[in-house]
Design an enzyme around this catalytic site. Structure first.
Site, PDB file in Angstrom:
ATOM      1  CG  HIS A 197      -1.951  -0.946   1.359  1.00 25.40           C
ATOM      2  ND1 HIS A 197      -2.187  -1.689   2.490  1.00 25.40           N
ATOM      3  CD2 HIS A 197      -2.904  -1.320   0.462  1.00 25.40           C
ATOM      4  CE1 HIS A 197      -3.230  -2.475   2.298  1.00 25.40           C
ATOM      5  NE2 HIS A 197      -3.679  -2.274   1.078  1.00 25.40           N
ATOM      6  CE  LYS A 221     -11.674  -7.669   2.169  1.00 28.64           C
ATOM      7  NZ  LYS A 221     -10.579  -6.811   1.705  1.00 28.64           N
ATOM      8  NE  ARG A 270      -3.158  -7.287  -4.277  1.00 31.02           N
ATOM      9  CZ  ARG A 270      -3.887  -7.700  -3.263  1.00 31.02           C
ATOM     10  NH1 ARG A 270      -3.319  -8.006  -2.128  1.00 31.02           N
ATOM     11  NH2 ARG A 270      -5.186  -7.848  -3.395  1.00 31.02           N
ATOM     12  CB  SER A 308      -4.589  -6.179   4.565  1.00 33.04           C
ATOM     13  OG  SER A 308      -4.143  -4.944   4.106  1.00 33.04           O
TER      14      SER A 308
HETATM   15  O1  PNS Z   1      -8.983  -2.526   0.688  1.00 31.94           O
HETATM   16  P1  PNS Z   1     -10.340  -2.919   0.210  1.00 31.94           P
HETATM   17  O2  PNS Z   1     -11.042  -3.799   1.212  1.00 31.94           O
HETATM   18  O3  PNS Z   1     -10.323  -3.490  -1.173  1.00 31.94           O
HETATM   19  O4  PNS Z   1     -11.168  -1.532   0.158  1.00 31.94           O
HETATM   20  C1  PNS Z   1     -12.481  -1.530  -0.262  1.00 31.94           C
HETATM   21  C2  PNS Z   1     -13.067  -0.116  -0.242  1.00 31.94           C
HETATM   22  C3  PNS Z   1     -13.077   0.422   1.171  1.00 31.94           C
HETATM   23  C4  PNS Z   1     -12.183   0.779  -1.126  1.00 31.94           C
HETATM   24  C5  PNS Z   1     -14.466  -0.235  -0.843  1.00 31.94           C
HETATM   25  O5  PNS Z   1     -15.195  -1.134  -0.095  1.00 31.94           O
HETATM   26  C6  PNS Z   1     -15.184   1.088  -0.918  1.00 31.94           C
HETATM   27  O6  PNS Z   1     -14.974   1.859  -1.832  1.00 31.94           O
HETATM   28  N1  PNS Z   1     -16.051   1.356   0.086  1.00 31.94           N
HETATM   29  C7  PNS Z   1     -16.825   2.574   0.172  1.00 31.94           C
HETATM   30  C8  PNS Z   1     -18.309   2.307  -0.072  1.00 31.94           C
HETATM   31  C9  PNS Z   1     -18.613   2.347  -1.553  1.00 31.94           C
HETATM   32  O7  PNS Z   1     -18.452   3.380  -2.198  1.00 31.94           O
HETATM   33  N2  PNS Z   1     -19.038   1.219  -2.090  1.00 31.94           N
HETATM   34  C10 PNS Z   1     -19.349   1.093  -3.491  1.00 31.94           C
HETATM   35  C11 PNS Z   1     -18.101   0.729  -4.261  1.00 31.94           C
HETATM   36  S1  PNS Z   1     -18.536   0.168  -5.830  1.00 31.94           S
END
Ligand code: PNS
Length: 344
Positions: A197, A221, A270, A308
């Site tokens: 990250h 999660k 990745r 992670s």
């Molecule tokens: O590190 P991660 O778990 O891949 O992060 C996921 C994250 C937090 C970036 C994603 O869940 C997110 O954008 N959450 C915000 C809520 C949202 O906008 N959801 C719609 C996305 S299509």
């Protein structure tokens, strides 16, 4: 405080309202002297106007009209009083409200200004300055200048244009071509932030003017560490990056990006296995906010298998996570994720 030069020269201005940090006389004088040629007619926009001293000085020196934007009612009455004292009331308009909102109204009116002053009374977030700078472009007349004052350090965008320091005050003067601040949001759950990250954040910080790391929660999660704690760890490991800030994101990513004035979402990719879910999220976000582009940065080879979830699993089983997470947070990660529940 008095008007320094021009038709209202020497006029004493009304007392400064509480909470307003007026530009020091000496700073005002040097600033206006260096802006000499900009007061031959034309419009002035005084954002976060406070007492209106900057816009009034410009009117006194020959600007044709000035728009003052101030959200505080008391300060607005001081601006009106100052316009009256200087006899410039016919050439000044005072608008109440938040700068962001008023900018939209001025854009709608097709306004353009030779000079735009932005002297925020408090240290507004770099990202907010970024959002404002970008929007000022459409309000600035060709050849015009934006003058930003800041109390602590040059504001975001200060690496462009010319910044002068007057004691503890930094004044940055930007031309139209320099108002292209691009703010990117780098979202994730960062549970915990890994060296992978950090590599993506660092590389993004070299491409974009400002990067806001958005610590969200993936609803699929459960996390052991609350978002504020995760954000604190990222702040610790990004403290050497001047143009990176960290925020907790509560709602939708697109709403967060809008609030931050961001035009880009930046994500690390990745392997092909990441692609499907990232593609889906990018498409959905684009449906909700078409002007927001998702940009992918390919993970460095040494981080391509780092995640992670792997860090959590290794830590929970007593394995070595050195090298997988930044050194500065190694102990915290070991403590938080160790034990059989660490990977929940
Ligand atoms: O590190 P991660 O778990 O891949 O992060 C996921 C994250 C937090 C970036 C994603 O869940 C997110 O954008 N959450 C915000 C809520 C949202 O906008 N959801 C719609 C996305 S299509």
């Amino acid at each position: 405080m008095r008007v320094i030069a021009g038709s209202a020269r020497g006029t004493r201005l009304a007392p400064v309202p509480r909470g307003v940090r007026p530009t020091l006389d000496r700073v005002r004088e040097s600033l206006f002297n260096s802006l000499g040629q900009f007061f031959d007619g034309g419009g002035v926009l005084d954002l976060y106007a406070g007492t209106g001293a900057l816009g009034i000085e410009a009117l006194s020196r020959g600007s044709e009209r000035a728009v003052f934007v101030e959200r505080d009612r008391w300060a607005r009455s001081v601006i009106l009083e100052n316009l009256r004292r200087t006899g410039l009331q016919d050439r000044g308009e005072v608008i109440g409200g938040e700068v962001e909102t008023v900018l939209g109204r001025l854009e709608g009116r097709g306004e353009s200004f030779n000079l735009i002053f932005a002297d925020p009374p408090y240290r507004i977030a770099a990202a907010e300055v970024g959002g404002i700078l970008y929007r000022l472009r459409s309000l600035l007349a060709p050849g015009g200048r934006v003058v930003i004052e800041s109390g602590e350090a040059p504001v975001a965008g200060g690496e462009k244009g010319v910044t002068r320091r007057y004691g503890g005050t930094f004044v940055t003067i930007l031309g139209r071509s320099e108002l292209t601040m691009i703010v990117a949001v780098c979202p994730g759950s960062f549970d915990p932030v890994t060296t992978g990250h950090l590599d993506i954040i660092r590389r993004a910080s070299k491409i974009f003017d400002h990067v806001v790391v958005a610590v969200g929660s993936n609803i699929r999660k459960h996390s052991r560490m609350p978002p504020v704690e995760r954000a604190r760890l990222i702040e610790k490991v990004t403290s050497d990056m001047d143009n990176v800030s960290v925020e907790v994101m509560e709602g939708l990513l697109v709403d967060f990006a809008r609030e931050q004035g961001a035009r880009v979402i930046v994500k690390g990719l990745r392997a092909v296995s990441d692609f499907e879910s990232e593609f889906e999220q990018a498409q959905l976000n684009r449906t909700m906010f078409p002007e927001l582009e998702t940009v992918f940065i390919m993970a460095s080879a040494e981080h391509s298998f780092l995640s992670s979830s792997a860090v959590r699993e290794i830590a929970s089983l007593g394995g070595e996570v050195r090298g997988l997470v930044p050194d500065g947070i190694l102990e915290t990660v070991r403590q938080i994720y160790s034990g059989p529940d660490g990977n929940i």
